[in-house]
Every structure is written in C-alpha cells, then in structure tokens.
Scaffold this motif. Structure first.
Motif, mmCIF file in Angstrom:
data_model
loop_
_atom_site.group_PDB
_atom_site.id
_atom_site.type_symbol
_atom_site.label_atom_id
_atom_site.label_comp_id
_atom_site.label_asym_id
_atom_site.label_seq_id
_atom_site.Cartn_x
_atom_site.Cartn_y
_atom_site.Cartn_z
ATOM 1 N N ALA A 165 -29.992 -7.754 -20.104
ATOM 2 C CA ALA A 165 -30.958 -6.953 -19.347
ATOM 3 C C ALA A 165 -31.093 -7.486 -17.927
ATOM 4 C CB ALA A 165 -32.302 -6.960 -20.055
ATOM 5 N N LYS A 166 -31.163 -8.816 -17.831
ATOM 6 C CA LYS A 166 -31.324 -9.417 -16.507
ATOM 7 C C LYS A 166 -30.082 -9.144 -15.646
ATOM 8 C CE LYS A 166 -33.154 -12.034 -13.319
ATOM 9 N NZ LYS A 166 -34.445 -11.757 -12.678
ATOM 10 N N LYS A 167 -28.913 -9.208 -16.273
ATOM 11 C CA LYS A 167 -27.664 -8.981 -15.550
ATOM 12 C C LYS A 167 -27.637 -7.563 -14.974
ATOM 13 C CE LYS A 167 -22.723 -9.646 -16.033
ATOM 14 N NZ LYS A 167 -21.630 -10.017 -16.897
ATOM 15 N N ALA A 168 -28.042 -6.585 -15.795
ATOM 16 C CA ALA A 168 -28.082 -5.198 -15.325
ATOM 17 C C ALA A 168 -29.082 -5.057 -14.184
ATOM 18 C CB ALA A 168 -28.439 -4.271 -16.474
ATOM 19 N N GLY A 169 -30.229 -5.741 -14.326
ATOM 20 C CA GLY A 169 -31.255 -5.682 -13.283
ATOM 21 C C GLY A 169 -30.740 -6.234 -11.968
ATOM 22 N N LEU A 170 -30.027 -7.385 -12.060
ATOM 23 C CA LEU A 170 -29.478 -7.995 -10.840
ATOM 24 C C LEU A 170 -28.465 -7.059 -10.184
ATOM 25 C CD1 LEU A 170 -28.967 -11.731 -11.922
ATOM 26 C CD2 LEU A 170 -30.558 -10.867 -10.182
ATOM 27 N N ALA A 171 -27.614 -6.404 -11.003
ATOM 28 C CA ALA A 171 -26.600 -5.498 -10.454
ATOM 29 C C ALA A 171 -27.266 -4.318 -9.755
ATOM 30 C CB ALA A 171 -25.678 -5.001 -11.563
ATOM 31 N N ASP A 172 -28.322 -3.764 -10.367
ATOM 32 C CA ASP A 172 -29.049 -2.657 -9.737
ATOM 33 C C ASP A 172 -29.622 -3.082 -8.397
ATOM 34 O OD1 ASP A 172 -28.504 -0.999 -11.769
ATOM 35 O OD2 ASP A 172 -30.490 -1.085 -12.731
ATOM 36 N N ALA A 173 -30.236 -4.295 -8.395
ATOM 37 C CA ALA A 173 -30.851 -4.774 -7.158
ATOM 38 C C ALA A 173 -29.787 -4.961 -6.082
ATOM 39 C CB ALA A 173 -31.582 -6.085 -7.415
ATOM 40 N N ALA A 174 -28.607 -5.484 -6.498
ATOM 41 C CA ALA A 174 -27.536 -5.706 -5.527
ATOM 42 C C ALA A 174 -27.063 -4.373 -4.954
ATOM 43 C CB ALA A 174 -26.366 -6.434 -6.198
ATOM 44 N N GLU A 199 -24.852 -19.847 -15.990
ATOM 45 C CA GLU A 199 -25.142 -21.232 -16.353
ATOM 46 C C GLU A 199 -26.113 -21.292 -17.533
ATOM 47 O OE1 GLU A 199 -26.519 -24.035 -13.223
ATOM 48 O OE2 GLU A 199 -24.658 -23.350 -12.225
ATOM 49 N N LEU A 200 -27.131 -20.433 -17.473
ATOM 50 C CA LEU A 200 -28.114 -20.389 -18.550
ATOM 51 C C LEU A 200 -27.462 -19.967 -19.861
ATOM 52 C CD1 LEU A 200 -31.175 -18.856 -16.691
ATOM 53 C CD2 LEU A 200 -31.073 -21.115 -17.770
ATOM 54 N N ARG A 201 -26.537 -19.000 -19.764
ATOM 55 C CA ARG A 201 -25.857 -18.529 -20.973
ATOM 56 C C ARG A 201 -25.105 -19.684 -21.642
ATOM 57 N NH1 ARG A 201 -21.282 -17.188 -23.082
ATOM 58 N NH2 ARG A 201 -20.096 -17.810 -21.232
ATOM 59 N N VAL A 202 -24.372 -20.427 -20.797
ATOM 60 C CA VAL A 202 -23.607 -21.552 -21.344
ATOM 61 C C VAL A 202 -24.545 -22.585 -21.971
ATOM 62 C CG1 VAL A 202 -22.064 -23.467 -20.732
ATOM 63 C CG2 VAL A 202 -21.705 -21.176 -19.742
ATOM 64 N N GLN A 203 -25.636 -22.900 -21.242
ATOM 65 C CA GLN A 203 -26.600 -23.894 -21.747
ATOM 66 C C GLN A 203 -27.234 -23.494 -23.079
ATOM 67 O OE1 GLN A 203 -29.828 -24.980 -19.096
ATOM 68 N NE2 GLN A 203 -28.338 -25.309 -17.435
ATOM 69 N N ALA A 204 -27.500 -22.192 -23.229
ATOM 70 C CA ALA A 204 -28.231 -21.752 -24.413
ATOM 71 C C ALA A 204 -27.313 -21.371 -25.568
ATOM 72 C CB ALA A 204 -29.132 -20.579 -24.044
ATOM 73 N N ILE A 253 -34.407 -17.233 -17.725
ATOM 74 C CA ILE A 253 -33.607 -16.021 -17.479
ATOM 75 C C ILE A 253 -34.362 -15.069 -16.555
ATOM 76 C CG2 ILE A 253 -32.718 -13.917 -18.576
ATOM 77 C CD1 ILE A 253 -31.996 -15.741 -21.009
ATOM 78 N N ALA A 254 -35.658 -14.900 -16.824
ATOM 79 C CA ALA A 254 -36.452 -14.001 -15.978
ATOM 80 C C ALA A 254 -36.455 -14.472 -14.537
ATOM 81 C CB ALA A 254 -37.873 -13.918 -16.507
ATOM 82 N N LYS A 306 -37.117 -20.856 -27.158
ATOM 83 C CA LYS A 306 -37.225 -19.451 -26.777
ATOM 84 C C LYS A 306 -37.973 -19.293 -25.445
ATOM 85 C CE LYS A 306 -39.598 -15.347 -28.441
ATOM 86 N NZ LYS A 306 -40.088 -14.661 -29.630
ATOM 87 N N ASN A 307 -39.136 -19.954 -25.358
ATOM 88 C CA ASN A 307 -39.922 -19.828 -24.124
ATOM 89 C C ASN A 307 -39.158 -20.346 -22.923
ATOM 90 O OD1 ASN A 307 -42.012 -18.632 -25.384
ATOM 91 N ND2 ASN A 307 -43.109 -20.565 -25.814
ATOM 92 N N LYS A 308 -38.511 -21.483 -23.133
ATOM 93 C CA LYS A 308 -37.792 -22.115 -22.032
ATOM 94 C C LYS A 308 -36.736 -21.163 -21.477
ATOM 95 C CE LYS A 308 -34.263 -25.703 -21.685
ATOM 96 N NZ LYS A 308 -33.692 -26.838 -22.393
ATOM 97 N N TYR A 309 -35.907 -20.586 -22.396
ATOM 98 C CA TYR A 309 -34.805 -19.771 -21.899
ATOM 99 C C TYR A 309 -35.256 -18.404 -21.391
ATOM 100 C CZ TYR A 309 -31.341 -23.239 -22.838
ATOM 101 O OH TYR A 309 -30.616 -24.376 -22.778
#
Ligand code: DAH
Length: 357
Positions: free
Chosen positions: A70-79, A23-28, A12-13, A5-8
């Motif tokens: 959540a991270k995906k939405a954050g990245l899209a907002d930033a973009a 890549e992280l999604r596939v790995q986890a 992700i953050a 849990k901590n690792k992923y």
C-alpha cells in the motif's frame, strides 16, 4: 509480536521513499528478517505452542506485506503527482520559430493534388504497399509472361522454402488501388489514390521508393475527351497558371486502351528545372481508357460501364513546380534542404485559399 507489528507498521508509514521501504522489507520479512527468524523458532516449540504462534506469525507477515504494498503504491502516486505538477507543458504557447518543423514537399503536393481532385468530385482511396501479384499485375491485364513485369524492376518478397504461392511484391504503381476500389464500391466510381510505390532504380530522376497518385473515373458515358479535360484542368490548377504546354503522346499500357502519356514542357538550365519553357519535356503521367479486362477483373460489366484512369508521378510534379533539381534529395532528410523546400504546417492547401501560399 505486537512490538514487532507496531515497530514495522509505524516505520512503513513514515518511509520517505522506495529505498527506505525496500530496506524495511528486508529487515522485516526478508530471508534473514526479524519475522522470518521468528518463524524459524517455530521448530523448537511444542505442537500446542506452534498451533497458536504459527498462524499469528503468518498473519503478521501478511499484514506487513500489505502495508508495504500500500505504501509503495502511495509513494508512486505521489511521485506521479509531483511529475505532473512540475513537467507541465502549455501546448497553446506559440512554437519557437527556430525549431519549427516544415511540411515535406511530397506531403504538400499530395495535399494540393487531393484538393484539386476533391473539387472535381474525386474521393481518396487507399491500398496496401505490400501487394499480391494478382492485384499489382494480373488484374491489370499484365499476365505472368508479360514484359511489363520485368520492366518494372519489381521488389519481390521472400517465400519460405517449399511454399509454392507466388510471392507478394512491393507495389510497383498505385494502379492496383483501381481494382481494390472498384471491387469494394462498384460503378459508378470516381477516386484518386495517392501513395508510395517501389522499383529497383536509382539516379537523378529515380529512387527505389517514390510516389504516385492514381485517378479513376468509371460511369456509363465517359470518354477520352473527359480524360483530357480533367488532366488539363488538373495541370493548370496545380501549376497555378492559365496555360501549361502539355504533350499527349500515344502510348501503350496493358491496363488501358487506348493509352496516352502526358509530358510537360520544361528546361533544365544550370541544374534547375523550369516549367513552361525550354526544349525539354518531362513525362509526368500515363493515362487512358480502362481496359475491359481490368473492369472484368473488378467485377464490373464492360458492356455497361467504361471510364478513364491515369497515374501521376507526385515527386516529378513536385520537382517541376518547386524547382527541385535532384529527386534523391527528397529522401535525404537534410534539415537545411527541408527548411529551404519545406512548407508551413499552418498553410493548408485549398483551392479557394491558394494551393502553395
Ligand atoms: N501504372 C502506370 C505506371 O506506373 C501509370 C499509369 C498509366 C496509370 C496509365 C494509369 C494509366 O492509371 O491509365 O507506370
């Protein structure tokens, strides 16, 4: 599980972009991801162990998935923020002259005509370009067998096999708007209706799509004299001269009685057309007193009301006023032609400010 849990969640953050996130999604949690592999081990556990590990693994999977979303939405907002910062456009900057578009002569002339008739108390009415044959013909006293239907080179639409209803037509004139506006508004009424019309015809002075403006004035005391005055005022204002030579010719239209066609004196020398001089006449409009049957079709009592109507060819009067020799050029979208004959978007035609300058 806590390590996983901590690792992923940390990874992700820290993910810098959507690719890293994927890549992280596939790995986890991908099919062969670490969490999925752990889930497969559930089979080897005792039922008691499974009862604890199963829900815990599911919870972990959910938590990672939510963090990813959540991270995906954050990245899209930033973009998006970044794009808004870098792609801003100052719409108050003056246009670059070399790229400035022009107003097409047809649009210009439509505005000019509208300004002139607005000054005489005419409102603007509209109707559909795809019209029922009742509005285009029958209501205008052109019954099914009437030769005017054939003369107009009408474009008919297609009906499905077995569909017995009469086909719709591309309106052959703006006259159906007379019926529509009288039905909607009743009498008295004073409107013009500019717009596109269609006929299967093609040569130097005919194109399959062209423009007309219809005029209609109905009240209790309107005569042919009013019609003549309005048309003369219009023509003088439009050509911006004190006098234009007009020819009123007795004519016939099914929807008017009596009817008159109006021609303007002109010449066609050296491929250019000049208004007001020469031995030629260019037919620019048809007109007359609205036929009682037309009033009846629009639910207006012809014993109480009468009035005049007219139909002007917008393209024709644009050619005459601006010396444009070939009608077909109007619709070629040739940039050089548009730059030459086009008008500035900032000079809106008004009677007090000048129509064409
Ligand atoms: N609709 C006619 C045409 O397209 C023009 C016309 C003639 C309109 C007489 C009228 C009119 O309103 O009164 O040829």
């Amino acid at each position: 599980m806590d390590d996983l849990k901590n690792k992923y969640l940390t990874a992700i953050a820290d993910a810098a972009d959507e690719n890293a996130l994927e890549e992280l999604r596939v790995q986890a949690v991908g099919k062969k991801g670490e969490v999925s592999l752990k889930m497969r081990e559930l089979g080897k556990m005792t039922p008691e162990e499974r009862q604890v590990a199963g829900p815990a693994l599911n919870a972990l999977k959910d938590e990672i998935n939510s963090a990813l979303a959540a991270k995906k939405a954050g990245l899209a907002d930033a973009a998006l923020d970044e794009r808004l910062r870098t792609e801003c456009l100052d719409v108050t900057l003056p246009a670059r002259t070399e790229r400035r578009g022009t107003i097409h002569p047809i649009s210009q002339v439509t505005e000019e005509v509208t300004a002139i008739f607005a000054d005489m108390g005419f409102a603007v009415a509209e109707g559909p370009q795809l019209e029922s044959d009742w509005f285009n013909f029958d209501a205008l006293n052109i019954p099914g067998h009437h030769p005017a239907r054939a003369e107009m080179d009408t474009f008919y639409t297609h009906r499905a096999e077995g569909d017995e209803r009469p086909p719709h037509v591309l309106r052959t004139h703006t006259s159906p708007v007379q019926i529509r506006s009288m039905q909607a508004q009743g009498a008295p009424i004073r409107v013009i209706a500019p717009g596109r019309v269609y006929r299967a015809d093609y040569d130097q002075t005919h194109t399959p799509m062209f423009h007309q403006v219809e005029g209609l004035a109905i009240d209790k005391d309107i005569s042919m004299a009013n019609l003549k005055w309005v048309l003369e005022e219009f023509v003088k204002a439009f050509f911006e001269v004190d006098d234009v030579e007009l020819r009123f010719r007795a004519s016939h239209f099914p929807f008017t009685e009596p009817s008159a066609e109006v021609d303007i004196r002109c010449s066609w020398e050296g491929g250019t057309v000049k208004v007001g001089e020469g031995d030629d006449w260019l037919e620019v409009l048809g007109s007359g007193m609205v036929h009682p049957k037309v009033l009846e079709a629009a639910n207006i009592d012809p014993n109480e009301y009468q009035g005049f109507a007219f139909g002007v060819g917008i393209d024709r009067i644009a050619m005459l006023k601006y010396g444009i020799p070939d009608l077909r050029a109007f619709f070629d979208s040739d940039l050089r032609w548009l730059r030459h004959y086009g008008f500035s978007a900032l000079d809106v035609p008004t009677l007090h400010g000048g129509l064409s300058w």
